[in-house]
Enzyme design. Sequence first.
Site: not given
Length: 508
Positions: A19, A339
Amino acid sequence: MSQPHLRTVVVLAAGEGKRMKSALPKVLHPLLGRTLLGHVLAAAAPLAADRTVVVVGHGADQVRAHLAEIAPEATPVLQAQQLGTGHAVRIALDAAPDATGTVVVINGDVPLLRPETVTALVKAHEGAGTAATVLAAEVPDPAGLGRIVRDATGRLEQIVEERDATPEQRALREINAGIYAFDVVRLRDALGKISTDNDQGEEYLTDVFGLLNDAGEPVAVHVAADHVETLGCNDRVELAGLRRLLRDRVNEAWMRTGVSILDPQTTWIDVTATVERDAMIDQNTQLQGATVVGAGAVVGPDTTLIDTTVGAGATVLRSHAVGAEVGPQATVGPYAYLRPESRLGRKAKVGTFVETKKATIGEGSKVPHLSYVGDATIGEHSNIGAATVFVNYDGVQKHHTTIGSHARTGADNMFVAPVEVGDGAYTAAGSVIIADVPPGAMAVARGQQRNVEGWVLRKRAGTPAAEAAQRAREGASGGAAAAREGEPIHGGVETVGEPSGAGDTATE
Ligand code: UD1
Ligand code: CA
């Protein structure tokens, strides 16, 4: 004192999780910093098991690879066909023929389980010397779950799956959480006797309880204090529900240690992140992975930090950071992108619309506006002018730029790496710096300015610009300037005067 118990942990993770409708096996879905499987293993960690077996099946390669990363000590065991939870445990025990003492079985899809609860279950089981103990909970909606069936005196008789249950049994709201402790000898024996005589034609682990009970072996129920811990995850709606519950649990725990969370509903802190006292987390903020926020720091609003360390008293406002280190009392943002390997020293500043990567920015140094700083080292107390680009990439390789301490670089500079600017050096606005600048020098690397007198009056006559220019000339020199009209365009270079401001023009 009794002998320490030997323990084996078995995690059932072979099911498909149909599911979820996902290419990713269900137990690998992420939930605030760990996969579902990672949460279950973390809950079992304090048991200090002698061996951990994880039964894999659907997406076995992916699950094995993940295990190698997060729990290399665990043994994956393949259940090629999913013939039921009893079958899965049988296969796990076949792979652990020498196991003695206690076997703890945990369904792989109960991520909110607390370590204290598993420990309490196992302690109760081992203390009472029962053959099998199941973790149970009273739930508001027992749909789809196995029911705990007790006799008139309240003792466990059997566990019945909903699809095999009578209407009376279905009305019971005490359910099997899918977490158990067993005596290994009696578990092996009972597993050899379970049938597939049920609605699904599967070997049910839960049948072990009825079998043991019928054989006069002691079985017990351990009731979880908080039923939320036993919630499973069958589809993505349930996963989102679990995520909200875990978010609240994590936020409440941090608030109780002295962290301010201004809007707990929009603050998502991974279970792997750390926040120190008096930090303030503003709305719409995510702290992910191994992120650490130091004491008194202010993070957010609208900020995502991934594997990032924020020092004490620092500020990170409306920014995104990955693998960065922000020093104490440093300031970041609004709208910065740090970063990996961005390292800001104490009181350093990375301001608005600034991107950094592999950049060390020393104590007190500032990159305040509109810049890219990549592959760079900036010393202490230097200032980088607005709109500066560290030109680090030649199309093939990356190169490094070094800026010294107490340097002042002009606005709109390009540092074409590899290049070095010495301590105390200045660079002029608009410079493209391709060669090293010695300490204390002023580097000017830009075209000379030419003023083409009267150009607008000649070429754009009649426009508002020309009219404004005309008025200005008349105002400035009573019309005398008009005499210069028609002079040829300066062919050479205009003389440059004294610098009009820091970082502006100079020639020497
Ligand atoms: C199971 C219990 C049920 C309990 C519920 C709690 C049984 C028969 N029923 O039902 O009483 O209330 O958990 O959530 O155990 N798995 C395997 N191999 C298999 C089958 C399952 O590894 O052959 C794994 C699944 O990946 C999952 C776990 O076992 O992690 C439970 O299986 P699932 O099919 O979800 O069992 P439920 O029907 O939920
Ligand atoms: Ca289930």
